[in-house]
Design an enzyme around this catalytic site. Sequence first.
Site, PDB file in Angstrom:
ATOM      1  N   HIS A   1       5.958   2.256   0.176  1.00 45.19           N
ATOM      2  CA  HIS A   1       5.766   2.227  -1.281  1.00 45.19           C
ATOM      3  C   HIS A   1       6.643   3.297  -1.934  1.00 45.19           C
ATOM      4  CE1 HIS A   1       3.265   5.774  -0.896  1.00 45.19           C
ATOM      5  NE2 HIS A   1       2.407   5.146  -0.121  1.00 45.19           N
TER       6      HIS A   1
ATOM      7  N   HIS B   1       6.692   6.894  -0.625  1.00 48.93           N
ATOM      8  CA  HIS B   1       7.561   7.134   0.542  1.00 48.93           C
ATOM      9  C   HIS B   1       9.021   7.224   0.091  1.00 48.93           C
ATOM     10  CE1 HIS B   1       4.305   4.576   2.573  1.00 48.93           C
ATOM     11  NE2 HIS B   1       4.228   5.717   3.227  1.00 48.93           N
TER      12      HIS B   1
ATOM     13  N   CYS C   1     -10.682  13.313  11.605  1.00 46.32           N
ATOM     14  CA  CYS C   1     -10.319  12.295  10.608  1.00 46.32           C
ATOM     15  C   CYS C   1      -9.213  11.443  11.208  1.00 46.32           C
ATOM     16  CB  CYS C   1      -9.840  12.926   9.298  1.00 46.32           C
ATOM     17  SG  CYS C   1      -9.153  11.671   8.175  1.00 46.32           S
TER      18      CYS C   1
ATOM     19  N   CYS D   1      -5.936  11.395   9.104  1.00 42.44           N
ATOM     20  CA  CYS D   1      -5.021  12.529   9.316  1.00 42.44           C
ATOM     21  C   CYS D   1      -4.614  12.651  10.771  1.00 42.44           C
ATOM     22  CB  CYS D   1      -5.683  13.836   8.921  1.00 42.44           C
ATOM     23  SG  CYS D   1      -6.128  13.958   7.197  1.00 42.44           S
TER      24      CYS D   1
ATOM     25  N   CYS E   1     -13.172  14.199   4.727  1.00 47.43           N
ATOM     26  CA  CYS E   1     -11.811  14.725   4.838  1.00 47.43           C
ATOM     27  C   CYS E   1     -11.293  15.050   3.440  1.00 47.43           C
ATOM     28  CB  CYS E   1     -10.914  13.673   5.497  1.00 47.43           C
ATOM     29  SG  CYS E   1      -9.175  13.971   5.198  1.00 47.43           S
TER      30      CYS E   1
ATOM     31  N   HIS F   1      -8.431  12.259   2.696  1.00 50.67           N
ATOM     32  CA  HIS F   1      -8.805  10.845   2.646  1.00 50.67           C
ATOM     33  C   HIS F   1     -10.166  10.592   1.995  1.00 50.67           C
ATOM     34  CE1 HIS F   1      -5.631  10.905   5.697  1.00 50.67           C
ATOM     35  NE2 HIS F   1      -5.320   9.756   5.152  1.00 50.67           N
TER      36      HIS F   1
ATOM     37  N   LYS G   1      -3.328   6.887  -9.025  1.00 50.57           N
ATOM     38  CA  LYS G   1      -3.056   7.337  -7.664  1.00 50.57           C
ATOM     39  C   LYS G   1      -2.449   6.163  -6.881  1.00 50.57           C
ATOM     40  CE  LYS G   1      -5.502   9.584  -3.849  1.00 50.57           C
ATOM     41  NZ  LYS G   1      -5.385   8.727  -2.698  1.00 50.57           N
TER      42      LYS G   1
ATOM     43  N   LYS H   1      -3.273   1.205  -1.789  1.00 51.12           N
ATOM     44  CA  LYS H   1      -3.074  -0.210  -1.481  1.00 51.12           C
ATOM     45  C   LYS H   1      -3.485  -1.128  -2.642  1.00 51.12           C
ATOM     46  CE  LYS H   1      -3.328  -0.660   3.521  1.00 51.12           C
ATOM     47  NZ  LYS H   1      -4.283  -0.884   4.609  1.00 51.12           N
TER      48      LYS H   1
HETATM   49 ZN    ZN Z   1      -7.927  12.566   6.511  1.00 46.09          ZN
END
Ligand code: ZN
Length: 519
Positions: free
Chosen positions: A21, A24, A129, A132, A146, A149, A293, A296
């Site tokens: 996306h 990146h 997690c 991560c 986390c 996440h 943010k 997906k």
């Molecule tokens: Zn995480």
Amino acid sequence: MANKKKFYVTTAIDYPNAEPHIGHAYQKIIADVIARWHKLKGEDVFFLTGTDEHGKKIQEASEKQGKTPKEFVDELSKRFKESWKLLNIDYNRFIRTTDKDHEKIVQDIIKKCEENGDIYLGEYEGLYCTGCEAYYTEKDLIDGCCPIHKRKVEKLKEESYFFRLSNYQKFLLDLFKKHPEFILPKERRNEIISRVKEGLSDLSISRTSFDWGIPFPGNKKHVVYVWFDALFNYYSATQQKGKEKYWPADIHLLGKDNSWFHCVYWPAFLKSAGLKLPKTVFVHGFLQFNGQKISKSLGNAISPKILVGKYGADSIRYFVCRQFPFGDDGDFSEAALIQRHNDELANKLGNLVSRVSALAEKYGFEEFNYPITIEKKWEKYIREGKIEVKKILSLNPDKTIHVFNRKNEQGEESLLFDSYFQLRPTLRLICNLVEYQVEHSQFDKALNTIFAFIDNCNNFIQNKKIWESEDKRALYELKESILEIARLLSPFIPESAEKIKKQFSAKKMKKGDILFEKI
Ligand code: ZN
């Protein structure tokens, strides 16, 4: 060739558990700008990007689709490559952590660290997690989740090899003190320093709960922890014949979620393995997309492929470099992109190129050259970051920046003061300033500087009514200035810069096609 200065830039390698996306893409664009800038300076550049393909998260994602992990990462890493091609990301190698040469090097390094007494077998119990691929302590968590996440961590207990990270606290604090440029920007450095001061525990560097990873040397039950594996990609890419000279990296670019791994684990691992440390780890912020943010749920809208189709690679590249300072969080706002595309690329740059090429086609230009001398103090101020673009453009170049001599027909030297002589001395200072700004990762400011000069050229044409005066020398000055502008812009907007270069290098210039169609 042998004397060329080397320059090595890397991006984070992406986790190919979903489609690429714009978040990146942002980092790859900046890395490409940096690589192209150093090539422009005549340096021997190596630019590395790639995908991070091991770990539990990949194994789980592939199972969901009924594929083997290898089939799964083969498909997705291809998508990353395709996206970078569309954005003109001109890397030298796309490394995949499943590449055989990399796997072998990671195993060799582990043996090296073991020989140095930094690895031992123990048992680990902790809060993990999978997002991560990392363990957390209670105090790292936010409401039991986390911090990145925002989802529940799992309690895992396993036999594990450990890296003696606790032995590296002093080494790291000394490194940060002696080499303040090791972590940039400095706010990030301060965060890391205060966390390292709180103390470091040994780090679990192997897993037994899944098998999608590099086999741990000497113990088939274990695979190498994905971060130990992934970080060494930067090194293994330089261990092919002829590439050794590139190590260590001059700059690693990475997002703020990866800063702890790169600023703490990475130098400790390298030190343990007896390898040289990189010069700079540059930590940047996250992108939002139209104020939301990136996730997906935004679907195809954030796909580089779709965005390039809508706006073109150069406009996207220009926008992400111009819109926010590199390092900060930013918003990829399509409305703001369209505005900059229309106002800056089409109206300012596009207009200048089209006016000058049309006038040069009509009247031709007269080539002439003169020496340019610039008072040393101005160049010195720029090198020290003490001068702003506004200051350069408000100088009266005829009197203060330059004195140029030109021989008349009788062979006598005479001083000339004529307005179009302002262009190139001013441009020389502008080049110096852009260089300073790019090399201090101020890409937004660098583009602002170039566009301030473009404004100046447009005003010059307007004020001097070049279309009435048919001044062939002024047209020559403008042509030369535009070629230089194209050179300065080439790392940012390579396709358009190449078009300008072709058009303006021709002996007989033609008014070409429109450079940027308005959106
Ligand atoms: Zn995480």
